[in-house]
Design a protein around this motif. Structure first.
Motif, mmCIF file in Angstrom:
data_model
loop_
_atom_site.group_PDB
_atom_site.id
_atom_site.type_symbol
_atom_site.label_atom_id
_atom_site.label_comp_id
_atom_site.label_asym_id
_atom_site.label_seq_id
_atom_site.Cartn_x
_atom_site.Cartn_y
_atom_site.Cartn_z
ATOM 1 N N PRO A 163 0.843 -1.207 0.000
ATOM 2 C CA PRO A 163 0.000 0.000 0.000
ATOM 3 C C PRO A 163 0.878 1.257 0.000
ATOM 4 N N ASP A 164 0.621 2.135 -0.946
ATOM 5 C CA ASP A 164 1.473 3.321 -1.078
ATOM 6 C C ASP A 164 0.659 4.608 -1.168
ATOM 7 N N ASP A 165 -0.528 4.601 -0.523
ATOM 8 C CA ASP A 165 -1.392 5.777 -0.616
ATOM 9 C C ASP A 165 -1.305 6.666 0.626
ATOM 10 N N GLY A 177 3.959 5.704 0.916
ATOM 11 C CA GLY A 177 4.039 6.062 -0.488
ATOM 12 C C GLY A 177 4.789 7.365 -0.706
ATOM 13 N N GLN A 178 4.573 8.315 0.170
ATOM 14 C CA GLN A 178 5.283 9.592 0.062
ATOM 15 C C GLN A 178 6.788 9.400 0.262
#
Length: 208
Positions: A111-113, A117-118
């Motif tokens: 998960p990169d949301d 992710g940042q």
């Protein structure tokens, strides 16, 4: 953090991160069982051993196994699935072996949301994990082991987003055809995985 927390001797199998998709109490699976429960994918026959550092088999070791499906999703990410799939708890036999059917795992993005992710974007890294199968191994009087086996030739081995693909854990998932070890009928290609996990006695760990 994994290296610092789970230091190992050269004689033991390297550890790897637990990951966020482990669930407590996976289904008890008999020797030769199929943890994929009929889910689509290329069949994989796993035949592995659990030993101590002197190659003595560990009888009755408890081994939890879990993985992603052919599309890179774990069962907890697929609410339409009925119950745990691609998970199992097996116990080694008198030779320290366990054998089971599953399917070839696939690469997948973490998960990169959010903040992760940042962070990945800031350092120019992708979110993908190389294809692997998870193992959690415990045996009385021995150091527990959480690790993963990676598909040799799989994508992202040289850039696994959590740096989990250690060289000793990259192994052959060998293409096969024809008769299977347990006589199961498989149409077309299947793969086999053979590996020996070596874990230290607690007394050995304390003196290292």
């Amino acid at each position: 953090m994994d290296l610092l927390t789970n230091s190992r001797t050269p004689q033991t199998t390297p550890s790897a991160v637990l990951g966020p998709f482990y669930t407590e109490g996976p289904p008890e699976t008999p020797q030769g069982g199929d943890i994929s429960q009929g889910l689509g994918g290329t069949p994989l026959w796993a035949d592995v051993r659990i030993t101590d550092t002197e190659d003595r088999p560990l009888v009755g070791a408890v081994v939890d196994v879990w993985q992603a499906n052919k599309d890179g999703f774990y069962d907890v990410q697929l609410p339409d699935l009925d119950g745990p799939v691609l998970r199992g708890r097996l116990r080694t036999d008198e030779r320290g072996r366990l054998r089971f059917w599953t399917i070839l795992p696939a690469e997948y993005p973490i998960p990169d949301d959010g903040p992760v992710g940042q962070m990945l974007a800031a350092v120019g890294r992708h979110p993908y994990r190389a294809p692997h199968v998870h193992f959690m191994i415990s045996a009385p009087g021995h150091q527990s082991l959480v690790t993963q086996l990676f598909v040799k030739g799989g994508r992202y081995l040289d850039s696994d987003t959590v740096f989990g693909a250690k060289d000793p854990l990259i192994v052959d998932f060998t293409p096969e055809s024809g008769p299977t070890p347990d006589g199961r009928t498989v149409d077309g290609e299947w793969h086999s995985l053979h590996f020996t996990f070596r874990i230290a006695r607690l007394a050995e760990e304390a003196t290292c």
